[in-house]
Design a protein around this motif. Structure first.
Motif, PDB file in Angstrom:
ATOM      1  N   GLU A 212     -42.595  28.005  37.599  1.00 47.96           N
ATOM      2  CA  GLU A 212     -42.807  27.685  36.191  1.00 47.96           C
ATOM      3  C   GLU A 212     -43.591  26.366  36.092  1.00 47.96           C
ATOM      4  O   GLU A 212     -43.197  25.374  36.714  1.00 47.96           O
ATOM      5  CB  GLU A 212     -41.471  27.542  35.461  1.00 47.96           C
ATOM      6  CG  GLU A 212     -40.751  28.848  35.214  1.00 47.96           C
ATOM      7  CD  GLU A 212     -41.461  29.720  34.197  1.00 47.96           C
ATOM      8  OE1 GLU A 212     -42.215  29.173  33.362  1.00 47.96           O
ATOM      9  OE2 GLU A 212     -41.264  30.940  34.238  1.00 47.96           O
ATOM     10  N   PRO A 213     -44.695  26.357  35.348  1.00 46.92           N
ATOM     11  CA  PRO A 213     -45.472  25.116  35.262  1.00 46.92           C
ATOM     12  C   PRO A 213     -44.689  24.002  34.584  1.00 46.92           C
ATOM     13  O   PRO A 213     -44.024  24.227  33.580  1.00 46.92           O
ATOM     14  CB  PRO A 213     -46.703  25.524  34.438  1.00 46.92           C
ATOM     15  CG  PRO A 213     -46.294  26.759  33.715  1.00 46.92           C
ATOM     16  CD  PRO A 213     -45.295  27.450  34.576  1.00 46.92           C
ATOM     17  N   ARG A 214     -44.783  22.805  35.149  1.00 47.69           N
ATOM     18  CA  ARG A 214     -44.060  21.658  34.616  1.00 47.69           C
ATOM     19  C   ARG A 214     -44.847  20.914  33.540  1.00 47.69           C
ATOM     20  O   ARG A 214     -44.301  20.057  32.850  1.00 47.69           O
ATOM     21  CB  ARG A 214     -43.735  20.688  35.753  1.00 47.69           C
ATOM     22  CG  ARG A 214     -42.818  21.275  36.817  1.00 47.69           C
ATOM     23  CD  ARG A 214     -42.597  20.285  37.945  1.00 47.69           C
ATOM     24  NE  ARG A 214     -41.731  20.835  38.978  1.00 47.69           N
ATOM     25  CZ  ARG A 214     -41.448  20.216  40.111  1.00 47.69           C
ATOM     26  NH1 ARG A 214     -41.960  19.011  40.349  1.00 47.69           N
ATOM     27  NH2 ARG A 214     -40.657  20.778  41.007  1.00 47.69           N
ATOM     28  N   HIS A 215     -46.135  21.236  33.449  1.00 38.81           N
ATOM     29  CA  HIS A 215     -46.997  20.529  32.503  1.00 38.81           C
ATOM     30  C   HIS A 215     -47.828  21.535  31.719  1.00 38.81           C
ATOM     31  O   HIS A 215     -47.778  22.741  31.977  1.00 38.81           O
ATOM     32  CB  HIS A 215     -47.918  19.560  33.250  1.00 38.81           C
ATOM     33  CG  HIS A 215     -47.204  18.618  34.145  1.00 38.81           C
ATOM     34  ND1 HIS A 215     -46.428  17.593  33.681  1.00 38.81           N
ATOM     35  CD2 HIS A 215     -47.132  18.561  35.512  1.00 38.81           C
ATOM     36  CE1 HIS A 215     -45.921  16.918  34.705  1.00 38.81           C
ATOM     37  NE2 HIS A 215     -46.320  17.493  35.819  1.00 38.81           N
ATOM     38  N   GLU A 216     -48.582  21.040  30.760  1.00 40.25           N
ATOM     39  CA  GLU A 216     -49.457  21.889  29.955  1.00 40.25           C
ATOM     40  C   GLU A 216     -50.802  22.018  30.666  1.00 40.25           C
ATOM     41  O   GLU A 216     -51.710  21.221  30.485  1.00 40.25           O
ATOM     42  CB  GLU A 216     -49.661  21.284  28.557  1.00 40.25           C
ATOM     43  CG  GLU A 216     -50.490  22.175  27.639  1.00 40.25           C
ATOM     44  CD  GLU A 216     -50.705  21.568  26.272  1.00 40.25           C
ATOM     45  OE1 GLU A 216     -51.241  22.280  25.390  1.00 40.25           O
ATOM     46  OE2 GLU A 216     -50.345  20.386  26.067  1.00 40.25           O
ATOM     47  N   TYR A 217     -50.906  23.050  31.491  1.00 40.08           N
ATOM     48  CA  TYR A 217     -52.138  23.296  32.220  1.00 40.08           C
ATOM     49  C   TYR A 217     -53.053  24.202  31.399  1.00 40.08           C
ATOM     50  O   TYR A 217     -52.586  25.098  30.684  1.00 40.08           O
ATOM     51  CB  TYR A 217     -51.842  23.975  33.554  1.00 40.08           C
ATOM     52  CG  TYR A 217     -51.059  23.139  34.529  1.00 40.08           C
ATOM     53  CD1 TYR A 217     -51.504  21.882  34.929  1.00 40.08           C
ATOM     54  CD2 TYR A 217     -49.858  23.614  35.070  1.00 40.08           C
ATOM     55  CE1 TYR A 217     -50.783  21.123  35.832  1.00 40.08           C
ATOM     56  CE2 TYR A 217     -49.130  22.855  35.992  1.00 40.08           C
ATOM     57  CZ  TYR A 217     -49.608  21.618  36.357  1.00 40.08           C
ATOM     58  OH  TYR A 217     -48.895  20.856  37.258  1.00 40.08           O
ATOM     59  N   TYR A 218     -54.350  24.006  31.563  1.00 44.75           N
ATOM     60  CA  TYR A 218     -55.316  24.846  30.846  1.00 44.75           C
ATOM     61  C   TYR A 218     -56.658  24.796  31.544  1.00 44.75           C
ATOM     62  O   TYR A 218     -56.936  23.923  32.383  1.00 44.75           O
ATOM     63  CB  TYR A 218     -55.460  24.394  29.386  1.00 44.75           C
ATOM     64  CG  TYR A 218     -55.933  22.969  29.231  1.00 44.75           C
ATOM     65  CD1 TYR A 218     -57.280  22.658  29.137  1.00 44.75           C
ATOM     66  CD2 TYR A 218     -55.012  21.911  29.174  1.00 44.75           C
ATOM     67  CE1 TYR A 218     -57.712  21.337  29.008  1.00 44.75           C
ATOM     68  CE2 TYR A 218     -55.425  20.604  29.040  1.00 44.75           C
ATOM     69  CZ  TYR A 218     -56.765  20.326  28.958  1.00 44.75           C
ATOM     70  OH  TYR A 218     -57.191  19.018  28.842  1.00 44.75           O
ATOM     71  N   LEU A 219     -57.502  25.752  31.195  1.00 43.77           N
ATOM     72  CA  LEU A 219     -58.873  25.794  31.662  1.00 43.77           C
ATOM     73  C   LEU A 219     -59.769  25.480  30.473  1.00 43.77           C
ATOM     74  O   LEU A 219     -59.594  26.057  29.399  1.00 43.77           O
ATOM     75  CB  LEU A 219     -59.179  27.166  32.238  1.00 43.77           C
ATOM     76  CG  LEU A 219     -60.549  27.407  32.847  1.00 43.77           C
ATOM     77  CD1 LEU A 219     -60.426  28.375  34.028  1.00 43.77           C
ATOM     78  CD2 LEU A 219     -61.500  28.001  31.818  1.00 43.77           C
ATOM     79  N   ALA A 220     -60.696  24.532  30.650  1.00 42.59           N
ATOM     80  CA  ALA A 220     -61.635  24.154  29.589  1.00 42.59           C
ATOM     81  C   ALA A 220     -63.059  24.439  30.057  1.00 42.59           C
ATOM     82  O   ALA A 220     -63.403  24.159  31.215  1.00 42.59           O
ATOM     83  CB  ALA A 220     -61.499  22.676  29.234  1.00 42.59           C
ATOM     84  N   VAL A 221     -63.864  25.012  29.174  1.00 44.06           N
ATOM     85  CA  VAL A 221     -65.253  25.337  29.523  1.00 44.06           C
ATOM     86  C   VAL A 221     -66.200  24.780  28.474  1.00 44.06           C
ATOM     87  O   VAL A 221     -65.834  24.593  27.302  1.00 44.06           O
ATOM     88  CB  VAL A 221     -65.460  26.863  29.631  1.00 44.06           C
ATOM     89  CG1 VAL A 221     -64.561  27.463  30.704  1.00 44.06           C
ATOM     90  CG2 VAL A 221     -65.225  27.555  28.303  1.00 44.06           C
ATOM     91  N   GLY A 222     -67.403  24.499  28.909  1.00 49.07           N
ATOM     92  CA  GLY A 222     -68.461  24.078  27.997  1.00 49.07           C
ATOM     93  C   GLY A 222     -69.808  24.415  28.620  1.00 49.07           C
ATOM     94  O   GLY A 222     -69.904  24.627  29.832  1.00 49.07           O
TER      95      GLY A 222
END
Length: 226
Positions: A212-222
């Motif tokens: 379970e992820p302990r943090h707010e992980y995300y993928l960001a693109v531009g």
């Protein structure tokens, strides 16, 4: 806010020392390495969605032990990994050779890349901006090396470290994004550095991280404007 008396050379020396010291065991942690076939396939699926089906000339900045570099190469991209820590690069080269993947690895500073303008059409970085003394400068540098119409793909997060550890005890106040950024704040940062069509995807699936992820992980693109 950046400290006016910050010595970037000293900060980077301690950052390099920290990651050199962790190279041998970095992949052992479930959220760092790839430990199961399900985890590998899940990461391949995420990266395939955001990097596209056609092969891209790719620069993986802050590549560490080559986890993302090797995944991108497995998807058919022409990948070069760049890192500041020689011990990390040594591990990455060993892993690429064992996997039979043609990934090149070079030593370089994420804020001053040894790469010409418009050299690649995809640049990736995983959990890197938090450890840079000038993250916005780095993002502008990354925009420089990505050709118009090319893409930036960041794997990022927002966390609150309980206490700085090891070398970071001395330098965490010199790192403007030490605790990461929420997705909305990262979007604003990317746009302020010249990227367009900025988007993000939450990376909350436990399979990606082996727990379970302990943090707010995300993928960001531009994208770099044409």
């Amino acid at each position: 806010m950046t400290r006016p008396d910050r010595d970037d050379g000293h900060v980077k020396t301690l950052v390099r020392r920290h990651w050199n010291g962790r190279a041998a065991t970095f992949d052992d942690e479930s959220q760092h390495g790839i430990h199961t076939e399900a985890q590998r396939e899940r990461w391949l699926s995420v990266l395939r969605e955001w990097t596209g089906e056609r092969p891209r000339q790719t620069l993986d900045v802050g590549c560490g032990t080559g986890v993302v570099s090797l995944l991108l190469a497995a998807l058919g991209h022409d990948v070069t990994g760049v890192d500041f820590a020689p011990a990390m690069l040594e591990r990455a080269r060993t892993k690429a050779a064992r996997a039979g993947l043609p990934v090149g690895f070079v030593r370089g500073d994420a804020e001053r890349l040894p790469v010409p303008d418009d050299a690649v059409d995809l640049l990736t970085a995983r959990h890197l901006v938090w450890t840079l003394p000038d993250p916005q400068g780095a993002l502008r540098e990354w925009r420089r090396v990505v050709e118009p119409g090319g893409r930036l793909v960041l794997i990022e997060g927002f966390w609150d470290h309980d206490e700085p550890w090891d070398e970071y005890e001395a330098i965490h106040d010199d790192l403007p994004m030490y605790d990461g950024r929420p997705p909305a704040a990262m979007r604003e940062t990317l746009e302020s550095c010249g990227f367009r069509s900025v988007d993000h995807e939450a990376l909350a699936d436990p399979v990606l991280w082996g727990r379970e992820p302990r943090h707010e992980y995300y993928l960001a693109v531009g994208t770099v404007p044409e």
